[in-house]
Design a protein around this motif. Structure first.
Motif, short mmCIF file in Angstrom:
data_model
loop_
_atom_site.label_atom_id
_atom_site.label_comp_id
_atom_site.label_asym_id
_atom_site.label_seq_id
_atom_site.Cartn_x
_atom_site.Cartn_y
_atom_site.Cartn_z
N ASN A 271 6.91 -3.08 6.30
CA ASN A 271 6.75 -1.66 5.97
C ASN A 271 8.11 -1.12 5.52
O ASN A 271 9.14 -1.46 6.09
CB ASN A 271 6.26 -0.87 7.16
CG ASN A 271 4.89 -1.31 7.63
OD1 ASN A 271 4.11 -1.88 6.87
ND2 ASN A 271 4.56 -1.04 8.88
N LYS B 236 3.58 0.22 2.85
CA LYS B 236 3.38 -0.63 4.03
C LYS B 236 2.53 -1.84 3.65
O LYS B 236 1.96 -1.91 2.56
CB LYS B 236 2.72 0.15 5.17
CG LYS B 236 1.34 0.70 4.86
CD LYS B 236 0.82 1.54 6.01
CE LYS B 236 -0.56 2.12 5.70
NZ LYS B 236 -1.07 2.98 6.78
N ASP C 122 0.84 -1.20 0.00
CA ASP C 122 0.00 0.00 0.00
C ASP C 122 0.87 1.25 0.00
O ASP C 122 1.57 1.52 0.98
CB ASP C 122 -0.91 -0.02 1.23
CG ASP C 122 -1.69 1.27 1.41
OD1 ASP C 122 -1.88 1.99 0.41
OD2 ASP C 122 -2.11 1.56 2.54
N TRP C 123 0.88 1.97 -1.09
CA TRP C 123 1.53 3.28 -1.10
C TRP C 123 0.51 4.41 -1.16
O TRP C 123 0.80 5.54 -0.79
CB TRP C 123 2.51 3.40 -2.28
CG TRP C 123 1.88 3.73 -3.60
CD1 TRP C 123 1.59 4.98 -4.08
CD2 TRP C 123 1.43 2.82 -4.61
NE1 TRP C 123 1.01 4.91 -5.33
CE2 TRP C 123 0.90 3.58 -5.68
CE3 TRP C 123 1.44 1.45 -4.72
CZ2 TRP C 123 0.37 3.00 -6.82
CZ3 TRP C 123 0.92 0.87 -5.86
CH2 TRP C 123 0.39 1.63 -6.90
N THR D 112 -0.24 5.64 2.44
CA THR D 112 0.92 5.62 3.34
C THR D 112 1.67 6.94 3.29
O THR D 112 1.89 7.49 2.21
CB THR D 112 1.86 4.46 2.97
OG1 THR D 112 1.12 3.24 2.96
CG2 THR D 112 3.00 4.34 3.97
N ASP E 243 4.56 7.11 8.60
CA ASP E 243 4.16 5.74 8.92
C ASP E 243 5.33 4.78 8.95
O ASP E 243 5.20 3.65 9.45
CB ASP E 243 3.16 5.22 7.88
CG ASP E 243 1.84 5.97 7.90
OD1 ASP E 243 1.46 6.45 8.98
OD2 ASP E 243 1.20 6.08 6.83
N ILE E 244 6.47 5.18 8.41
CA ILE E 244 7.58 4.24 8.21
C ILE E 244 8.73 4.57 9.15
O ILE E 244 9.19 5.71 9.20
CB ILE E 244 8.07 4.29 6.74
CG1 ILE E 244 6.90 4.09 5.77
CG2 ILE E 244 9.15 3.24 6.51
CD1 ILE E 244 6.15 2.79 5.96
N ASP F 2 5.90 11.57 -0.52
CA ASP F 2 4.70 10.81 -0.16
C ASP F 2 3.45 11.51 -0.68
O ASP F 2 3.53 12.52 -1.40
CB ASP F 2 4.64 10.54 1.34
CG ASP F 2 4.38 11.80 2.18
OD1 ASP F 2 4.15 12.89 1.60
OD2 ASP F 2 4.41 11.69 3.42
#
Length: 320
Positions: free
Chosen positions: A239, A279, A70-71, A74, A78-79, A109
């Motif tokens: 992730n 992720k 899932d981009w 995200t 989140d990472i 992002d």
């Protein structure tokens, strides 16, 4: 075709996270026990409190973007960065992931407001399709053996009779920029339903899941207890980042910077990587022969049912 320079675009960001990596931390999981014998019938039922013993590495990498990752929802926040991810990626391309270029990265992002960054981000499917050899996924373990299905709870004394089955569609090569892997359908009958997912092979993979498989069994529930069957994927959820690495791209004539085409634009860049957070990438255990593992979960009547977690398989995190 419009020629754009990322020095006028990505470098315009004032936030320092666009120029340097996020804080590092590493993930590790419990040491595996001796794996059970290979084979569908031997695999799916470890004893309560046991890790099935398959290899769920703390990091995983693949050529191409991990399937199903899932981009779209995200963000960079989140990472968490883990230093071991970079070492894993170096095994894919040692000229791309060097000891000196991990700070020369543009992080982009879905919240990016700069026009060119947003232009690139919105065309990730085109980017991986046009430059599959320049794209890779690097992730750190978020969850080993993710839960897939459960039967309804049953009050004892009774016997739960069930069948666990799977069907796969698999690709042995990077396809349209997507990593080696495929799609999977899991079924737990007669009362557990079905679920579909996508999975990928990591760089260290040594086995291939069978295209189809089925196993049936019974689980006895004692009087005064409830029970159910839980089914987990022999995989890990990771992730990390989609890396678009420029080391193998051509240089722009008369300029010396790397260049690539996307949409209607020809982009010049001095960056070593463009990074996009992703992720929930389901990465197959490198040494598992089957995609599923099952356990019977009993608990006393009047107590809280157990969580849908495989016992002794929760990752432990150590911040560095």
């Amino acid at each position: 075709m419009e020629v754009m320079s990322d020095e006028d675009a990505v470098l315009a960001h004032e936030s320092p996270e666009y120029r340097t990596a996020p804080p590092e931390h590493t993930h590790r999981t419990l040491p595996p026990q001796s794996p059970p014998p290979h084979g569908e019938s031997a695999l799916p039922a470890p004893g309560m409190g046991r890790d099935p013993g398959y290899d769920i590495p703390g990091t995983a990498s693949s050529s191409g973007l991990a399937r199903g990752a899932d981009w779209k929802t995200t963000s960079l926040a989140d990472i968490s960065w883990c230093s071991a991810r970079w070492q894993d990626l170096r095994q894919l391309c040692n000229i791309c992931f060097t000891a000196t270029n991990h700070d020369n990265i543009a992080y982009i992002d879905r919240y990016d407001t700069h026009e060119l960054c947003k232009y690139i981000y919105d065309r990730i499917p085109e980017l991986i399709r046009r430059y599959p050899a320049a794209t890779s996924f690097g992730g750190c373990l978020d969850k080993p053996y993710p839960w897939q299905l459960s039967t309804d709870s049953a009050l004892g004394p009774t016997t739960i009779t069930y069948t666990v089955s799977h069907t796969l569609e698999h690709s042995e090569s990077v396809t349209e920029g997507w990593a080696i892997g495929g799609s999977a359908g899991f079924n737990l009958g007669p009362l557990g339903g079905s679920v579909s997912t996508e999975y990928s092979h990591s760089r260290t993979n040594t086995t291939t899941w069978s295209r189809t498989g089925s196993t049936s069994s019974d689980f006895g529930v004692e009087a005064g207890h409830y029970g159910r069957i839980d089914v987990f994927a022999t995989a890990g959820l990771y992730n990390g980042y989609l890396f678009f690495s420029t080391a193998t791209l051509p240089t722009h004539p008369g300029d010396g910077r790397r260049c690539f085409d996307i949409g209607s634009r020809h982009i010049l860049t001095s960056y070593a990587h463009y990074c996009f957070p992703v992720k929930k990438a389901l990465m197959k255990s490198p040494n598992s022969p089957s995609p599923l593992v099952r356990i019977g979960q009993p608990w006393r009547s009047g107590t809280t049912p157990p969580a849908t977690e495989l016992p002794n398989s929760i990752p432990r995190h150590q911040h560095t």
